[in-house]
Design an enzyme around this catalytic site. Structure first.
Site, PDB file in Angstrom:
ATOM      1  N   SER A 145      -3.653 -12.073 -19.042  1.00 47.91           N
ATOM      2  CA  SER A 145      -2.364 -11.173 -18.964  1.00 47.91           C
ATOM      3  C   SER A 145      -1.661 -11.740 -17.636  1.00 47.91           C
ATOM      4  O   SER A 145      -2.086 -12.368 -16.733  1.00 47.91           O
ATOM      5  CB  SER A 145      -3.043  -9.681 -18.612  1.00 47.91           C
ATOM      6  OG  SER A 145      -1.941  -8.948 -18.320  1.00 47.91           O
ATOM      7  N   TYR A 158      -8.369  -4.584 -13.708  1.00 42.18           N
ATOM      8  CA  TYR A 158      -7.862  -5.328 -14.670  1.00 42.18           C
ATOM      9  C   TYR A 158      -7.520  -6.579 -14.316  1.00 42.18           C
ATOM     10  O   TYR A 158      -7.706  -7.767 -15.132  1.00 42.18           O
ATOM     11  CB  TYR A 158      -6.565  -4.521 -15.374  1.00 42.18           C
ATOM     12  CG  TYR A 158      -6.122  -5.039 -16.769  1.00 42.18           C
ATOM     13  CD1 TYR A 158      -6.641  -5.104 -17.953  1.00 42.18           C
ATOM     14  CD2 TYR A 158      -4.912  -5.594 -16.778  1.00 42.18           C
ATOM     15  CE1 TYR A 158      -6.038  -5.815 -18.873  1.00 42.18           C
ATOM     16  CE2 TYR A 158      -4.280  -6.143 -17.705  1.00 42.18           C
ATOM     17  CZ  TYR A 158      -4.775  -6.105 -18.898  1.00 42.18           C
ATOM     18  OH  TYR A 158      -4.246  -6.919 -19.934  1.00 42.18           O
TER      19      TYR A 158
END
Length: 252
Positions: A145, A158
């Site tokens: 990401s 995350y």
């Protein structure tokens, strides 16, 4: 590498980026094994594309082994696309106290350990393949990401998990070079997935407007197109590709 008549595993293939990838691979003539925790949706997608579904916690060794065994029983396993993941939001110190350790641990386990678990098991099976004319025995594609680089407020867990996926891309490619197995990572930006569609519409619109060009949310089809190119271009190895429309995330 040709996609047609090969077997691919897609984790998280029941929805979002994984579903888009599974549908693309099937349309190109591949046999697809969807590995996901969403059984009802996964079985429905697998039926539509003529593939197979196995309920799988990617961080569980036995689950991963079962998925790889199913894939090898269907033909020549040549690809793994890791799309399974979770995205909790929690500050390091919030109104209720410090970040919950179990939330951080679970995020690392699913997103990072789960990705590596599937890579190690699939590549072990691929190493036994007869090589293609290019010398290849398989290709591995994982999902990081842009949060690995531009982590926002509340994304410590995350971002750490996706940063780990970025960090292991090159060493895994180097480890597997002698086996003729490539390892790549895609780092998507702001994509229209079930995670993002759970946000208020005004937030979605604001996020889309923040992308320089094209000023829209990415789609599973955008992601799947890059997967297809990586599979077919054997010079792509050991690299992370940002797929983000030039966006750089603000702190919040």
């Amino acid at each position: 590498m040709q996609i047609k008549d090969k077997v691919f595993i897609v984790t998280g293939g029941s929805s979002g980026l994984g579903e888009g990838t599974a549908r693309m691979l099937a349309a190109e003539g591949a046999q697809v094994v969807i590995a996901d925790m969403q059984a009802e949706k996964g079985e429905a997608v697998a039926k539509e594309i003529g593939g197979a579904f196995l309920k799988c916690d990617v961080s569980n060794e036995a689950d991963g082994q079962a998925v790889v065994a199913k894939a090898t029983s269907m033909g020549k396993l040549m690809g793994l696309v890791n799309c399974a993941g979770i995205a909790p939001a929690e500050k390091t110190v919030g109104k209720s106290g410090p970040h919950k350790l179990d939330v951080f641990t679970k995020t690392i386990m699913v997103n990072l350990v789960g990705t590596f678990n599937m890579i190690r098991l699939a590549s072990d099976a691929m190493a036994k393949n007869d090589p293609e004319s290019t010398g290849e025995r398989g290709v591995l594609i994982s999902t990081a990401s842009v949060a690995a680089y531009d982590g926002q407020i509340g994304q410590a867990a995350y971002s750490a998990s996706k940063g780990g996926v970025v960090g292991m891309t090159l060493p895994i490619a180097r480890d597997l070079a002698r086996n003729g197995i490539r390892n790549m990572t895609i780092a998507p930006g702001l994509f229209g997935t079930p995670m993002l569609f759970g946000m208020p519409q005004e937030v979605q619109d604001s996020l889309a407007a923040s992308v320089p060009f094209p000023s829209r949310l990415g789609t599973p089809q955008d992601y799947a197109k890059l997967v297809k190119h990586i599979v077919e271009n054997d010079m792509l190895n050991g690299e992370v590709i940002r797929l983000d429309g030039a966006v750089r995330l603000a702190p919040k």
